[in-house]
Design a protein around this motif. Sequence first.
Motif, mmCIF file in Angstrom:
data_model
loop_
_atom_site.group_PDB
_atom_site.id
_atom_site.type_symbol
_atom_site.label_atom_id
_atom_site.label_comp_id
_atom_site.label_asym_id
_atom_site.label_seq_id
_atom_site.Cartn_x
_atom_site.Cartn_y
_atom_site.Cartn_z
ATOM 1 N N SER A 119 7.752 -25.721 13.219
ATOM 2 C CA SER A 119 8.935 -25.093 12.638
ATOM 3 C C SER A 119 9.072 -23.653 13.114
ATOM 4 N N SER A 120 10.320 -23.212 13.253
ATOM 5 C CA SER A 120 10.594 -21.894 13.807
ATOM 6 C C SER A 120 11.582 -21.121 12.952
ATOM 7 N N VAL A 121 11.583 -19.809 13.165
ATOM 8 C CA VAL A 121 12.580 -18.929 12.562
ATOM 9 C C VAL A 121 13.569 -18.565 13.659
ATOM 10 N N SER A 122 14.848 -18.654 13.382
ATOM 11 C CA SER A 122 15.867 -18.328 14.391
ATOM 12 C C SER A 122 16.861 -17.325 13.830
ATOM 13 N N ILE A 123 17.425 -16.517 14.716
ATOM 14 C CA ILE A 123 18.483 -15.586 14.340
ATOM 15 C C ILE A 123 19.551 -15.594 15.420
ATOM 16 N N ASN A 124 20.731 -15.181 15.059
ATOM 17 C CA ASN A 124 21.802 -14.945 16.019
ATOM 18 C C ASN A 124 21.925 -13.443 16.238
ATOM 19 N N TYR A 125 22.204 -13.071 17.468
ATOM 20 C CA TYR A 125 22.363 -11.647 17.775
ATOM 21 C C TYR A 125 23.470 -11.483 18.807
ATOM 22 N N VAL A 126 23.960 -10.258 18.937
ATOM 23 C CA VAL A 126 25.029 -9.962 19.895
ATOM 24 C C VAL A 126 24.405 -9.357 21.140
ATOM 25 N N SER A 127 24.603 -10.015 22.276
ATOM 26 C CA SER A 127 24.097 -9.502 23.537
ATOM 27 C C SER A 127 24.795 -8.194 23.858
ATOM 28 N N GLY A 128 23.991 -7.157 24.161
ATOM 29 C CA GLY A 128 24.571 -5.842 24.403
ATOM 30 C C GLY A 128 25.473 -5.775 25.612
ATOM 31 N N SER A 129 25.173 -6.554 26.659
ATOM 32 C CA SER A 129 25.945 -6.472 27.893
ATOM 33 C C SER A 129 27.159 -7.394 27.882
ATOM 34 N N ARG A 163 28.275 -9.042 25.053
ATOM 35 C CA ARG A 163 28.880 -9.051 23.718
ATOM 36 C C ARG A 163 29.077 -10.462 23.191
ATOM 37 N N LYS A 164 28.264 -11.391 23.659
ATOM 38 C CA LYS A 164 28.335 -12.772 23.189
ATOM 39 C C LYS A 164 27.292 -13.011 22.105
ATOM 40 N N ILE A 165 27.591 -13.951 21.221
ATOM 41 C CA ILE A 165 26.634 -14.338 20.200
ATOM 42 C C ILE A 165 25.608 -15.273 20.826
ATOM 43 N N GLN A 166 24.338 -14.920 20.708
ATOM 44 C CA GLN A 166 23.272 -15.747 21.257
ATOM 45 C C GLN A 166 22.211 -15.980 20.182
ATOM 46 N N THR A 167 21.295 -16.896 20.467
ATOM 47 C CA THR A 167 20.261 -17.268 19.510
ATOM 48 C C THR A 167 18.882 -17.072 20.117
ATOM 49 N N GLY A 182 20.563 -2.989 25.394
ATOM 50 C CA GLY A 182 19.451 -3.190 24.468
ATOM 51 C C GLY A 182 19.698 -4.238 23.405
ATOM 52 N N GLY A 183 20.733 -5.067 23.583
ATOM 53 C CA GLY A 183 21.050 -6.085 22.590
ATOM 54 C C GLY A 183 19.928 -7.100 22.406
ATOM 55 N N THR A 184 19.301 -7.506 23.510
ATOM 56 C CA THR A 184 18.229 -8.494 23.419
ATOM 57 C C THR A 184 17.020 -7.929 22.681
ATOM 58 N N ILE A 185 16.655 -6.707 23.004
ATOM 59 C CA ILE A 185 15.513 -6.085 22.330
ATOM 60 C C ILE A 185 15.833 -5.856 20.857
ATOM 61 N N VAL A 223 -5.010 -7.941 23.720
ATOM 62 C CA VAL A 223 -4.339 -8.594 22.590
ATOM 63 C C VAL A 223 -3.596 -9.828 23.101
ATOM 64 N N PRO A 224 -3.235 -10.758 22.221
ATOM 65 C CA PRO A 224 -2.491 -11.957 22.652
ATOM 66 C C PRO A 224 -1.024 -11.670 22.934
ATOM 67 N N VAL A 225 -0.356 -12.654 23.538
ATOM 68 C CA VAL A 225 1.071 -12.579 23.861
ATOM 69 C C VAL A 225 1.835 -13.609 23.039
ATOM 70 N N VAL A 226 2.991 -13.203 22.519
ATOM 71 C CA VAL A 226 3.897 -14.111 21.816
ATOM 72 C C VAL A 226 5.234 -14.090 22.542
ATOM 73 N N ILE A 227 5.786 -15.288 22.807
ATOM 74 C CA ILE A 227 7.024 -15.393 23.585
ATOM 75 C C ILE A 227 8.171 -15.861 22.704
ATOM 76 N N VAL A 228 9.215 -15.045 22.631
ATOM 77 C CA VAL A 228 10.452 -15.419 21.940
ATOM 78 C C VAL A 228 11.288 -16.248 22.904
ATOM 79 N N ARG A 229 11.874 -17.347 22.412
ATOM 80 C CA ARG A 229 12.644 -18.226 23.292
ATOM 81 C C ARG A 229 14.082 -18.374 22.799
ATOM 82 N N ARG A 230 14.904 -18.920 23.671
ATOM 83 C CA ARG A 230 16.322 -19.108 23.332
ATOM 84 C C ARG A 230 16.544 -20.368 22.513
ATOM 85 N N ASP A 231 15.622 -21.336 22.640
ATOM 86 C CA ASP A 231 15.766 -22.581 21.888
ATOM 87 C C ASP A 231 14.392 -23.036 21.413
#
Length: 269
Positions: free
Chosen positions: A167-177, A179-183, A207-210, A152-160
Amino acid sequence: MKRSDRLVSLTNYFLENPKEHTSLPYFSDKYDAAKSSISEDLSIVDRVMQEEGIGQLQTLPGASGGVSFVPGFSREKGNQFIDELCHTLEDTSRILPGGYLYMSDILGDPKMVNQIGRVLASAFSHLEIDVVVTVATKGIPLAYATASVLNVPVVIVRRDPKVTEGSSVSINYVSGSSRKIQTMVLPKRSLHDHANVCIIDDFMKAGGTINGMISLLGEFNAKVQGIGVLAEADDEEDEREVHSFTSLVKITNVDMKQKTIEVHHGNFA
């Protein structure tokens, strides 16, 4: 073609085209052999593959029937490889600030990465997977190794976002380790709607990134069928945001002062 030559060619075909359904007439035409001879050949290839612990052939009967190779990894071979992996990771010189381990040498070793990919893929080979998803950057080699086995193919999620990906879809999430807000971002063209996804990463603490990837994939109506990680840390299990996953090794008791570390088998079975 002699049977011995045909057996080698058949084996190579299945290894290069895992989980791809192929009709018996295709092989009959390819090797100019009777269907009965091809069926006997397939039985031999299937038996040896199972004995070697690398997978099995799955046959579908009927007019539209055929055969496909389902990758696998025997429990014995899997445990032996994970034993070696634990021993490699127990080298105390690998300890980095924050309780992380230096693993770039492992992730840069093609033979080791391919083996990790085979083991991880065997945990998900029975599932319907359309794409393997990972986050840049260290999970990329493992994602490609796993995807090559699942075909199957691979899809890579990036920070920027990258201007070359549209065009892209972006979200903010809290890093589990931290506890910072990242994108994290994913191009709109990366996934089709309702794709069946397998997430692969190199290391998981809380598991914040996942969890962030799961939220991002939800924007594409994707269904996460499985999550696989090379290593998990047990120091943040109480705060872990992801509970259903497959890990090859578990890192415990990392003492930076005493320079001690313990590495055990993960929950791979």
